[in-house]
Design an enzyme around this catalytic site. Structure first.
Site, short mmCIF file in Angstrom:
data_model
loop_
_atom_site.label_atom_id
_atom_site.label_comp_id
_atom_site.label_asym_id
_atom_site.label_seq_id
_atom_site.Cartn_x
_atom_site.Cartn_y
_atom_site.Cartn_z
N GLN A 166 -1.01 -17.41 -9.78
CA GLN A 166 -1.07 -16.00 -10.60
C GLN A 166 0.30 -15.51 -10.27
OE1 GLN A 166 -2.81 -14.92 -12.73
NE2 GLN A 166 -5.06 -15.41 -12.43
N CYS B 216 13.75 -9.35 -27.32
CA CYS B 216 13.07 -10.26 -26.42
C CYS B 216 11.47 -10.44 -26.63
CB CYS B 216 13.23 -9.90 -24.97
SG CYS B 216 12.06 -10.79 -23.62
N CYS C 88 7.98 -8.52 -23.38
CA CYS C 88 7.25 -7.29 -23.14
C CYS C 88 6.66 -6.80 -24.66
CB CYS C 88 8.02 -6.11 -22.46
SG CYS C 88 8.29 -6.50 -20.78
N TYR D 146 -13.37 -24.11 -12.70
CA TYR D 146 -11.72 -24.04 -13.05
C TYR D 146 -11.13 -23.34 -11.80
CZ TYR D 146 -14.05 -23.81 -17.69
OH TYR D 146 -15.11 -24.17 -18.81
N GLU E 168 -12.04 -28.40 -10.56
CA GLU E 168 -11.02 -28.53 -11.33
C GLU E 168 -10.29 -29.82 -12.03
OE1 GLU E 168 -8.50 -26.09 -12.32
OE2 GLU E 168 -7.08 -27.83 -12.70
N CYS F 278 -8.37 -14.27 -19.04
CA CYS F 278 -7.13 -13.90 -19.38
C CYS F 278 -7.19 -13.61 -21.09
CB CYS F 278 -5.83 -14.64 -18.82
SG CYS F 278 -6.24 -16.32 -19.51
N CYS G 257 14.50 -0.95 -20.93
CA CYS G 257 15.02 -2.11 -20.90
C CYS G 257 15.89 -2.32 -22.18
CB CYS G 257 14.01 -3.42 -20.93
SG CYS G 257 14.79 -4.99 -21.16
N CYS H 239 15.87 -9.20 -16.00
CA CYS H 239 14.52 -8.76 -16.70
C CYS H 239 13.82 -8.03 -15.85
CB CYS H 239 13.78 -10.15 -17.01
SG CYS H 239 11.97 -9.96 -17.24
N ASP I 174 -13.50 -19.09 -14.22
CA ASP I 174 -12.08 -18.65 -14.51
C ASP I 174 -11.37 -19.52 -15.56
OD1 ASP I 174 -9.69 -17.37 -14.39
OD2 ASP I 174 -9.26 -17.76 -12.47
N1 SAH Z 1 -8.95 -20.09 -10.54
C1 SAH Z 1 -7.79 -20.46 -10.37
C2 SAH Z 1 -7.08 -21.11 -12.02
C3 SAH Z 1 -7.40 -20.39 -13.13
S1 SAH Z 1 -6.43 -21.08 -14.51
C4 SAH Z 1 -6.78 -19.14 -10.00
O1 SAH Z 1 -7.27 -18.06 -10.14
O2 SAH Z 1 -5.52 -19.53 -9.45
C5 SAH Z 1 -7.77 -22.26 -15.21
C6 SAH Z 1 -7.82 -23.44 -14.45
O3 SAH Z 1 -8.57 -24.41 -15.26
C7 SAH Z 1 -6.49 -24.38 -14.62
O4 SAH Z 1 -6.28 -24.54 -13.11
C8 SAH Z 1 -6.66 -25.39 -15.19
O5 SAH Z 1 -6.24 -26.70 -14.82
C9 SAH Z 1 -8.27 -25.47 -15.21
N2 SAH Z 1 -8.76 -26.23 -16.37
C10 SAH Z 1 -8.52 -26.37 -17.59
N3 SAH Z 1 -9.60 -26.78 -18.47
C11 SAH Z 1 -10.43 -27.31 -17.76
C12 SAH Z 1 -11.74 -28.29 -17.77
N4 SAH Z 1 -12.13 -28.54 -18.72
N5 SAH Z 1 -12.44 -28.29 -16.53
C13 SAH Z 1 -12.15 -28.01 -15.38
N6 SAH Z 1 -10.97 -27.07 -15.28
C14 SAH Z 1 -10.04 -26.97 -16.35
#
Ligand code: SAH
Length: 450
Positions: free
Chosen positions: A281, A77, A80, A310, A331, A406, A71, A157, A379
Site C-alpha cells: 500500500q 498532471c 491529482c 487476495y 493469493e 479500492c 501544486c 510532486c 481484499d
Molecule cells: N491484501 C493485500 C493485497 C491487496 S491487492 C494488501 O492489503 O496488501 C489485491 C491482491 O489480489 C493482489 O495481491 C493480487 O495479486 C491478488 N489477486 C488478483 N486476482 C486474484 C485472484 N483471482 N485470486 C487470488 N488473488 C488475486
C-alpha cells in the site's frame, strides 16, 4: 451544441472520476477541476451524442470549499483531481461517492461510518515511479501529461516526500554525465525508462530501482558510491530490466547493484521486506488505519479460523494473526505468497498458512474439504470478486465477511450478490488512502442472516 461555444452555467453534480457536471440544453457536460455550486462560463471542447466535455473559460462565482491548488502543475498532471478543493470538501465528495455506490448500485442501506481522512494531503506516498525522457539534449523526468506519454519535467510532486525530489535532482545530471540515455517509446531505443523510489515509512530505508531496457550497470559504477555517500538512507540500489514494448513499468529481471535486495519496513507492527516487485500500500500510516477498521469489523476473540482472500504479502491477515486461532491466506502471485510466508516466519507467527492460486478456486477446494472459517476477509483488485468466489465464500457460511475495496462500485455490486445469498451489509466506512486524487478505499462488514 458546437465546439468552442461558450455557455454560462452552474455545476450541479460530480462524476466518480471527479469532474463537475452541468446541464446545458438537456445535455450533460463534464467540466474537470470544478466544484458543485460553481457558476462559470464553460467553453465546449468536445461534443458527443448525449454528452459533451468543457473547460472553465471564466469562474464567475466559486463554490464553497474551493481553494488555491498547492501544486503548480495540477492542471497538466493526471495524478491529482481535487487540489482545487479543501480537504474537507474532498472528503465529503468521497464519503458521498461510497454512500451512492452502496445505495444506488447495491440497493443497500447499511450504517455509514464517517470517512477516515488521511493525516496529510502532501508527502504521504512511500513510492514514486518517474518516467525519464530526453528534452533539449538533457535527461529529464517528471510525469506524463494527461492522456499522453509526453513527459512534463517536474520532480516536486506534492504527493511524494521531498527527499525523493532531492535524490532525483542530484542523480539526473550525474547519469547524464555518465552517458546514460533515456528510453524512447516511439523507436524502442535508448536505455533508462523509469526511476523508481520507495521509502519505508517507519524505517526510513530507501530503495532506488533503475528501470532500463538493457543493463546500464557499467555506466553506473562511478555514480553509485557517491550517491550512497550523499543519501545514506538509500540502502538498496537495483536494476530492473524491461526489454518489452509495453506500458507496464517493471520487467521480471531484477539485479542488485549495491546494498541489499530489499528494504525493511513495519506495517501494523509486523516487519516486512519489500522488493521493488512486491505490492505494498502506497500510504503506510493510512493503510494501518484501514487494517485497524478491518480488525474492528472482524471483531475477533482469539478462537476464530480466519480466511484472508487476495492476501498479497499477507499484511492484513498477519495484522490479525494474534487475535485468531489460525489464519489461511490465499493469493495468486507466487512471489507474494513467498513474501507472505517469509513475513509470517520473520514475525514469529506460527498459526498461519498460505496458498497460491485463484481465490475462487482455492475457496471452493477449502469448502469441499470441510474448512469452516468464522470470518473471511476479502481484499480484491479493482474489478472485484467473480461469481465463483462469492459462491464459494458464502457456501462456507462464515459469521462475518469483511470486504476491503479500492473500488466502491464493484464492492457494492458484490455486496448485493452476497445479500441474495443471506449476508447483510451492516456497516461501511470510507477510508481515504489517496488524498488529493479521485481514489477512495472502503471497508464493509457483512454478517450472516440467522
Ligand atoms: N491484501 C493485500 C493485497 C491487496 S491487492 C494488501 O492489503 O496488501 C489485491 C491482491 O489480489 C493482489 O495481491 C493480487 O495479486 C491478488 N489477486 C488478483 N486476482 C486474484 C485472484 N483471482 N485470486 C487470488 N488473488 C488475486
Amino acid at each position: 451544441m458546437k465546439k468552442n461555444e461558450i455557455y454560462e452555467t452552474e455545476i450541479t453534480g460530480m462524476t466518480h472520476e471527479g469532474a463537475g457536471v452541468c446541464r446545458i440544453d438537456g445535455m450533460a457536460v463534464f467540466v474537470p477541476m470544478t466544484a458543485v455550486g460553481d457558476t462559470l462560463r464553460v467553453r465546449i471542447v468536445k461534443v458527443l451524442k448525449s454528452y459533451a466535455f468543457g473547460i472553465v473559460e471564466e469562474l464567475l462565482h466559486p463554490a464553497a470549499g474551493r481553494c488555491e491548488p498547492d501544486c503548480p502543475v495540477f492542471r497538466q498532471c493526471g495524478g491529482c483531481t481535487y487540489r482545487h478543493l479543501t480537504y474537507e470538501a474532498e472528503s465529503k465528495i468521497k464519503e458521498q461517492q461510497v454512500r451512492d455506490a452502496f445505495e444506488r448500485i447495491g440497493g443497500l442501506h447499511p450504517v455509514f461510518d464517517p470517512i477516515l481522512q488521511g493525516e496529510s494531503r502532501t508527502g504521504y506516498r512511500n513510492k514514486a515511479q518517474y518516467p525519464v525522457a530526453e528534452q533539449d539534449e538533457h535527461l529529464v523526468c517528471g510525469f506524463y501529461a494527461k492522456h499522453s506519454h509526453r513527459v512534463i519535467p517536474y520532480t516536486r510532486c506534492a504527493l511524494q516526500p521531498e527527499r525523493f525530489a532531492e535524490v532525483i535532482e542530484w542523480l539526473l545530471p550525474r547519469l547524464e554525465a555518465a552517458g546514460v540515455t533515456a528510453y524512447r517509446e516511439e523507436t524502442h531505443s535508448g536505455e533508462l525508462r523509469h526511476l523508481y523510489l520507495r521509502q519505508g515509512y517507519h524505517s526510513g530505508e530507501m530503495s532506488l530501482c533503475l528501470v532500463v531496457k538493457q543493463s546500464i550497470a557499467e555506466k553506473l559504477q562511478p555514480v553509485l558510491p557517491e550517491l550512497q555517500a550523499q543519501f545514506p538512507e538509500i540502502v538498496s540500489i537495483t536494476e530492473n530490466r524491461n526489454p518489452e514494448r509495453t506500458n507496464v513499468i517493471l520487467g521480471r529481471k531484477q539485479t542488485t547493484l549495491a546494498g541489499k535486495d530489499t528494504i525493511t519496513d513495519t506495517m501494523s507492527g509486523n516487519r516486512v521486506e519489500l522488493s521493488p516487485l512486491s505490492f505494498y500500500q502506497v500510504n503506510t500510516s493510512q493503510a494501518e488505519r484501514l487494517y485497524a477498521v478491518g480488525r474492528e469489523f472482524a471483531a475477533l476473540t482469539g478462537n476464530e479460523l480466519l480466511l484472508d482472500l487476495y492476501c498479497g504479502a499477507g499484511t492484513i491477515g498477519l495484522s490479525m494473526a494474534h487475535q485468531v486461532r489460525s489464519l489461511i491466506g490465499v493469493e495468486v502471485i507466487p512471489e507474494a505468497v513467498e513474501n507472505a510466508k517469509e513475513n509470517a516466519a520473520r514475525n514469529g507467527i506460527k498459526n498461519a498458512q498460505f496458498h497460491c492460486g485463484d481465490a475462487g478456486e482455492i475457496a471452493k477446494t477449502l469448502r469441499e474439504s470441510g474448512t469452516k472459517p468464522d470470518v473471511i476477509v476479502l481484499d480484491p483488485p479493482r474489478k472485484g470478486c467473480d461469481a465463483a468466489t462469492i459462491e464459494a465464500v458464502s457456501g462456507m457460511k462464515p459469521e462475518r465477511i469483511v470486504m476491503i475495496s479500492c473500488n466502491p462500485a464493484t464492492a457494492a455490486r458484490d455486496c448485493k450478490a452476497f445479500a441474495a445469498l443471506g449476508f447483510i451489509t451492516e456497516r461501511v466506512r470510507a477510508v481515504d488512502l489517496f488524498a488529493g486524487t479521485a481514489h477512495v478505499e472502503c471497508v464493509v462488514l457483512m454478517s450472516r442472516e440467522k
